[in-house]
Design a protein around this motif. Structure first.
Motif, mmCIF file in Angstrom:
data_model
loop_
_atom_site.group_PDB
_atom_site.id
_atom_site.type_symbol
_atom_site.label_atom_id
_atom_site.label_comp_id
_atom_site.label_asym_id
_atom_site.label_seq_id
_atom_site.Cartn_x
_atom_site.Cartn_y
_atom_site.Cartn_z
ATOM 1 N N ARG A 49 -16.180 0.718 0.031
ATOM 2 C CA ARG A 49 -16.479 -1.176 0.481
ATOM 3 C C ARG A 49 -17.368 -1.623 -0.852
ATOM 4 N NH1 ARG A 49 -14.508 1.208 4.576
ATOM 5 N NH2 ARG A 49 -16.391 1.860 5.067
ATOM 6 N N LEU A 95 -7.873 -3.357 -4.050
ATOM 7 C CA LEU A 95 -7.829 -4.336 -2.858
ATOM 8 C C LEU A 95 -9.447 -5.277 -3.644
ATOM 9 C CD1 LEU A 95 -6.674 -5.720 -0.590
ATOM 10 C CD2 LEU A 95 -7.989 -4.395 0.536
ATOM 11 N N CYS A 102 -10.671 0.929 4.197
ATOM 12 C CA CYS A 102 -10.672 0.958 2.727
ATOM 13 C C CYS A 102 -11.538 2.122 2.777
ATOM 14 C CB CYS A 102 -10.418 -0.537 2.080
ATOM 15 S SG CYS A 102 -9.176 -0.588 1.543
ATOM 16 N N ASP A 103 -11.361 2.921 1.727
ATOM 17 C CA ASP A 103 -12.509 3.657 1.935
ATOM 18 C C ASP A 103 -13.954 3.765 1.070
ATOM 19 O OD1 ASP A 103 -10.571 6.028 2.733
ATOM 20 O OD2 ASP A 103 -10.024 5.598 0.244
ATOM 21 N N VAL A 147 -8.786 4.403 -1.899
ATOM 22 C CA VAL A 147 -8.994 2.923 -2.099
ATOM 23 C C VAL A 147 -10.081 2.470 -1.630
ATOM 24 C CG1 VAL A 147 -7.425 1.181 -1.055
ATOM 25 C CG2 VAL A 147 -6.722 3.067 -0.075
ATOM 26 N N PRO A 190 -3.975 1.272 4.437
ATOM 27 C CA PRO A 190 -5.155 2.054 3.997
ATOM 28 C C PRO A 190 -5.875 3.191 3.596
ATOM 29 C CG PRO A 190 -5.829 -0.514 3.464
ATOM 30 C CD PRO A 190 -5.115 0.036 4.701
ATOM 31 N N PHE A 197 0.962 -1.259 -0.288
ATOM 32 C CA PHE A 197 0.191 0.137 0.037
ATOM 33 C C PHE A 197 0.716 1.704 -0.094
ATOM 34 C CE2 PHE A 197 -3.253 -2.718 1.725
ATOM 35 C CZ PHE A 197 -4.580 -2.055 0.166
ATOM 36 N N VAL A 223 -12.375 -1.288 -2.348
ATOM 37 C CA VAL A 223 -12.077 -2.619 -1.877
ATOM 38 C C VAL A 223 -13.498 -3.758 -2.409
ATOM 39 C CG1 VAL A 223 -13.077 -2.556 0.447
ATOM 40 C CG2 VAL A 223 -11.817 -4.548 -0.556
ATOM 41 N N SER A 277 -10.478 -4.606 5.185
ATOM 42 C CA SER A 277 -11.574 -3.480 4.002
ATOM 43 C C SER A 277 -12.434 -2.305 4.712
ATOM 44 C CB SER A 277 -12.997 -4.711 4.015
ATOM 45 O OG SER A 277 -11.958 -5.806 3.559
#
Length: 266
Positions: free
Chosen positions: A128, A65, A125-126, A106, A99, A51, A108, A122
């Motif tokens: 999902r 991801l 991350c930004d 980011v 992340p 990352f 996922v 997860s």
């Protein structure tokens, strides 16, 4: 000045691969360890490094991801917790927070089992993206433990203490639809559309100013930890800073000239 970066494509990693698509300005981290994509202790360190390298790579604007197979990840390699040193275990949350620390957005893509550390990374991350087959869970109570990589803390920020207790203290699995309804997931798509939806979101994010994207992510992450008035002041400071940027000037000109803006990231 020449920008330097580390090209991770083609390197060998523990349980995942890295791809950089310069044409699409995208870097992908792809979990690929058999049917359940378990995540080893060593893999956590390598994921953090991947990352960080993609975040520093000037060819990459968006990081994705994702996973190969039916399940995103069934979680960590359980026996590894007994074998790891206390010092190593104490760094678990810091590695999985990679992340969230990235300046770049980011995404996922979660399908199937997304348990334990798979859920925790997860949550860092930004965006999902889930499917009806997605199952989120923090099952550590079944092992006589609690989540150790930031999962319960991040989840509580999203859904509140009541729902977090329901998920953590009962080791309860929730579906992709419920995750979307509760605001954990950004979007839900049919299983065979997950990759296309991920591609579409990544392409959408490229249309915005990279400077404004970085600023928005940092501001929102900081505001999550602040009182309301402090968060408003942080927003005002960042608005004022972007007011000086070339991208803001380009955005205003493009709006009045009724054309698409050409952002340069300055």
């Amino acid at each position: 000045m020449t920008k330097h970066f580390t090209d991770l494509s083609g390197q060998s990693f523990d349980g995942f691969t890295v791809e950089v698509d310069e044409a699409r300005q995208r870097g992908d981290i792809i979990l690929d360890r058999g049917d359940y994509n378990t995540i080893s202790m060593g893999q956590r360190d390598e994921l953090r490094a991947a990352f960080e390298a993609l975040d520093a790579d000037p060819r990459v604007r968006v990081i994705v991801l994702r996973a190969i197979g039916e399940h995103f990840s069934s979680g960590g390699y359980i026996r590894g917790f007994l074998e790891a040193s206390p010092e190593h275990v104490s760094k678990l949350a810091d590695n999985i927070a990679a992340p969230a620390r990235c300046e770049k957005p980011v995404i996922v893509a979660n399908r199937g089992y997304t348990f334990g550390v798979g859920f925790e990374i997860s949550l860092a991350c930004d965006f999902r993206l889930v499917t009806p087959t997605t199952r989120y869970a923090l099952p550590e109570q079944k092992l006589g433990q609690i989540p150790g990589s930031g999962g319960s803390a991040r989840l509580q920020k999203i859904v509140g203490i009541t729902r977090t207790k329901d998920i953590v203290m009962r080791s309860r699995r929730i579906s992709g639809q419920q995750a979307y309804d509760w605001g954990i997931a950004t979007e839900i798509h049919e299983d065979d559309q997950l990759e296309a939806a991920t591609d579409k979101l990544a392409e959408e994010l490229l249309a915005f100013s990279p400077m404004a994207q970085r600023t928005a992510k940092k501001m929102l992450n900081q505001a999550e930890e602040c009182h309301l008035q402090t968060a408003i002041e942080v927003e005002g400071y960042n608005y004022s800073r972007l007011r000086q940027s070339d991208d803001f000037r380009e955005g205003v000109l493009a709006f009045h000239e009724k054309r698409a803006p050409k952002f340069q990231g300055s």
